[in-house]
Design an enzyme around this catalytic site. Structure first.
Site, short mmCIF file in Angstrom:
data_model
loop_
_atom_site.label_atom_id
_atom_site.label_comp_id
_atom_site.label_asym_id
_atom_site.label_seq_id
_atom_site.Cartn_x
_atom_site.Cartn_y
_atom_site.Cartn_z
N LEU A 21 0.82 -1.21 0.00
CA LEU A 21 0.00 0.00 0.00
C LEU A 21 0.85 1.26 0.00
CD1 LEU A 21 -2.74 -1.07 2.58
CD2 LEU A 21 -2.95 -0.97 0.09
N GLY A 22 2.06 1.15 0.55
CA GLY A 22 2.94 2.31 0.58
C GLY A 22 4.24 2.00 1.28
N GLY A 24 7.62 4.14 3.32
CA GLY A 24 8.04 5.40 3.88
C GLY A 24 9.26 5.23 4.75
N GLY A 27 8.72 2.45 7.49
CA GLY A 27 8.58 1.06 7.07
C GLY A 27 7.68 0.94 5.86
N VAL A 29 3.88 -0.54 4.30
CA VAL A 29 2.51 -0.91 4.65
C VAL A 29 2.00 -1.87 3.59
CG1 VAL A 29 0.20 -0.08 5.18
CG2 VAL A 29 2.18 1.37 5.67
N LYS A 43 1.54 -2.73 8.91
CA LYS A 43 2.72 -1.88 8.79
C LYS A 43 3.89 -2.58 9.46
CE LYS A 43 4.44 2.77 8.90
NZ LYS A 43 4.06 4.18 8.83
N ASP A 136 3.26 12.15 14.71
CA ASP A 136 3.52 12.23 13.26
C ASP A 136 2.22 12.54 12.52
OD1 ASP A 136 5.04 12.25 10.95
OD2 ASP A 136 4.92 10.09 10.64
#
Length: 511
Positions: A21-22, A24, A27, A29, A43, A136
């Site tokens: 999903l992503g 960054g 870490g 996801v 995650k 965050d």
């Protein structure tokens, strides 16, 4: 969603992973499923849990996130450590992030901005009541789900910090001053980040500007925020949250009471452990006397009727693009009508062949491109850049048409190559605006593709050798389809931009 790479795990505990999903700084996801087939977001963090004590600290901090009441938050379902890597499992919320939505569709305004503010504050209040500090909070951690805004990734930064020796957790553009200075990081940091996020949502720009990390840090630590594009009724609340002194900021509960018109009274943040510079627990309570309920009033009149300069420029550009697009569309539609009429009567002529009208069309086209670029900028920067990139090939194409004509093949290439480039960039620009309007996007993709095909078709016609008569007929039909589709796109898209700009400028009715 991206497919799993070779280095990605296929299974984390009982959760089977099917895609990314992503990714960054913290870490990756993954989209996963539990053993009951329920989709979840998993995650997996980069930080390594070095020993058993660090392992226990991480689990203790992450478990606190599970106690957060599920009000406008993605509920944490599970936490653990797999092969030395911590992971957190939460509800999978479908939808774009606030960051992606603002960059793609433009700034939020009116009741949409108000609902966003209340929903995210509700989430922060629930997070803080559970003794958790997000640390965050940013546009990328607000998912614009089908049922409203949802805050994700709360408690992760705090849990990660328990396993780190010396690091600054957060996203720089939305961090509070004390996070850079290594001071106390309590609930007040989330209010600063929340206000920075609301400024971004309302204006599409950061509250603090900086081209480099040092200049950004300096702005956050010393400069005043830029709130010029924020609605007047929200501006003082954000100003209070962006106070450099965390003790002077309101609490999430107090601010929520002010926004929603709750009875005034002391609004206190529950006393929760917060970490000091060396990670030592500190007990702190921040209090705020809630003022009278916020009254929604139209913005105070300023020069230009109370509208921001950027908004005025956006509306002027949209109207200019609509007027110029109408002239271009009229010429394109007229060419098609003239072609069809000539099939019936060879002597059929219209004003479209007049030199004066040709010059008007050329000028309108040259004005249309920059006006469209400025008008589309708010909705998609990438789409605006793609449209701006059509200027050089358009100038080459116009030079060919006015100065050279199609005397020989080398000169004709000055029309074909720019024509193909213009068509491709129109398609890409329209596709990037699909969230703004699917109809306009489809028209633009089709128009751009037809422009490129038409240019290549005429090149084939100019090559030596004979072709079947059917090919020439098809080229003419394709050219007519190009004119109609391109004209429709040139007219419909700026019309929609004008309508959107008008809705954004409409004053809200006082409640």
């Amino acid at each position: 969603m991206l497919p799993l790479a070779a280095a990605d795990p296929g299974q984390i505990d009982v959760y089977s992973l099917s895609g990314v999903l992503g990714r960054g700084g913290q870490g990756s996801v993954y989209l996963g499923e539990d053993d009951a087939g329920v989709k979840v977001a998993v995650k997996v963090l980069h930080s390594q849990v070095a020993d058993e004590d660090a392992h226990r600290r991480f689990l203790r901090e992450a478990e606190a996130a599970r106690r957060v009441a599920p009000f406008c938050t993605a509920r944490v379902l599970d936490v653990g450590v797999s092969d030395g890597r911590p992971y957190i499992v939460s509800e999978h919320i479908t939808g774009p992030s606030l960051e992606r939505m603002v960059k793609g569709d433009g700034a939020r305004f009116g009741s949409g901005l108000e609902r966003l503010a209340v929903a995210t504050l509700t989430a922060l209040a629930a997070i803080h009541r559970a003794g958790v500090v997000h640390r965050d909070f940013k546009p990328g951690n607000v998912i614009m789900g089908a049922e409203g805004p949802v805050v994700i990734d709360f408690g992760i930064a705090r849990a990660l910090d328990q396993t780190a020796t010396s690091s600054v957790m957060g996203t720089p553009a939305f961090m509070a001053p004390e996070q850079f200075a290594g001071g106390v990081s309590g609930p007040a940091v989330d209010l600063f980040s929340w206000a920075s996020t609301m400024v971004f949502a309302a204006t599409g720009a950061q509250a603090f500007k900086g081209d480099t990390m040092p200049s950004l840090m300096h702005a956050i630590l010393t400069a005043e925020p830029d709130l010029s594009g924020v609605p007047h009724d929200l501006r003082p609340l954000l100003q209070a949250c962006l106070n450099k002194d965390p003790a002077q900021r309101p609490t999430a509960d107090g601010l929520l009471a002010t926004l929603t018109g709750a009875p005034s009274g002391p609004q206190a943040m529950p006393t929760v452990p917060i970490s000091g510079p060396q990670g030592a627990p500190v007990q702190g309570t921040i209090r705020m006397e809630a003022g009278p309920p916020l009254r929604r009033q139209p913005p105070a009149p300023v020069a230009g009727g109370g509208r921001s300069a950027a908004g005025v420029v956006h509306r002027i550009a949209a109207v200019t693009a609509l007027i110029c697009g109408a002239v271009v569309a009229l010429s394109l539609f007229g060419q098609t009508i003239e072609t069809v009429a000539n099939w019936i009567d060879d002597d059929y002529e219209t004003f479209l062949g007049m030199t004066s009208w040709l010059m008007i069309t050329v000028v309108s086209l040259l004005l249309y491109i920059p006006a469209y670029t400025v008008a589309a900028w708010r909705h998609s920067v990438a789409a605006a850049i793609c449209m701006a990139m059509t200027v050089p090939p358009a100038l080459v194409f116009i030079f060919w048409g006015l100065a050279l004509g199609d005397n020989d093949l080398p000169a004709f290439l000055l029309a074909v190559v720019p024509g193909v480039l213009i068509g491709l960039m129109i398609s890409v620009s329209a596709l990037l605006l699909w969230r703004f309007s699917l109809v306009a996007a489809l028209l633009g993709v089709a128009a751009g593709g037809l422009v490129a095909v038409e240019a290549l078709g005429f090149l084939v016609v100019r090559l030596p050798g004979s072709l079947p008569d059917l090919f020439y007929d098809l080229v003419q039909l394709e050219s007519m389809a190009t004119s109609v589709t391109l004209g429709a796109w040139a007219l419909v898209t700026p019309a929609l931009l004008v309508l959107r700009a008008g809705r954004a400028a409409a004053p809200k009715v006082a409640a």
